[in-house]
Design an enzyme around this catalytic site. Structure first.
Site, short mmCIF file in Angstrom:
data_model
loop_
_atom_site.label_atom_id
_atom_site.label_comp_id
_atom_site.label_asym_id
_atom_site.label_seq_id
_atom_site.Cartn_x
_atom_site.Cartn_y
_atom_site.Cartn_z
N GLY A 192 1.05 -1.27 0.20
CA GLY A 192 -0.16 -0.08 -0.12
C GLY A 192 0.90 1.15 -0.06
O GLY A 192 2.02 1.28 -0.22
N SER A 193 0.07 2.42 0.26
CA SER A 193 0.70 3.70 0.24
C SER A 193 1.77 4.29 1.27
O SER A 193 1.67 3.52 2.30
CB SER A 193 -0.44 4.79 0.48
OG SER A 193 -0.05 5.95 0.40
N THR A 194 2.76 5.08 0.78
CA THR A 194 3.60 5.35 1.85
C THR A 194 2.94 5.98 3.02
O THR A 194 3.69 6.26 4.20
CB THR A 194 4.63 6.34 1.22
OG1 THR A 194 3.88 7.48 0.57
CG2 THR A 194 5.39 5.67 0.19
N GLY A 218 1.15 4.77 5.12
CA GLY A 218 1.03 3.59 5.97
C GLY A 218 1.93 3.76 7.02
O GLY A 218 1.71 3.32 8.14
#
Length: 130
Positions: free
Chosen positions: A61-63, A65
């Site tokens: 997932g996205s940074t 996170g």
């Protein structure tokens, strides 16, 4: 039982093992206020990571996170420690900025562990109470 691996984030954490063979996305997958896994498709849906030694293969997932992990720590619902099969940047940064001890690349399978587990991010050692 003691396994050794690569230290990612320093410190020592002890807690009940929460194991999954499914990657975790902290952004949209874990509630930063409660520590509950909210991803309805994840096998650990409804479980809390708070105070647990969270073992999962790798993050996804996205940074953003990393900042969700930081939010978990600020809300006192972060994992006591993290074990990854292979750590990637998002989870490493999240663990480091949140002060969550973390190791990866164990010389055995984390699925062999059970009960209360201690992760020593200083030495890379992971031990389970016998």
């Amino acid at each position: 039982m003691t396994l050794t691996g690569r230290s990612i984030s320093k410190g020592v954490g002890t807690g009940e093992l929460l194991y999954t063979d499914t990657p975790i996305s902290f952004l949209g997958g874990v509630d930063a206020k409660t520590g509950v896994i909210i991803d309805q498709k994840h096998p650990l849906h409804g479980k809390t990571v708070a105070g647990k030694v969270l073992a999962f293969p790798y993050g996804k997932g996205s940074t953003v996170g990393s900042y969700v992990m930081y939010g978990l720590a600020k809300n006192n619902v972060a994992p006591a420690a993290i074990i990854n099969t292979e750590c990637e940047t998002i989870i490493a940064i999240g663990a480091i900025i949140s002060g969550i001890p973390m190791v990866d690349r164990l010389n055995g399978d984390a699925a062999q562990l059970s009960g209360v587990v201690t992760v020593n991010g200083d030495t890379g050692e992971v031990s389970a109470a016998q």
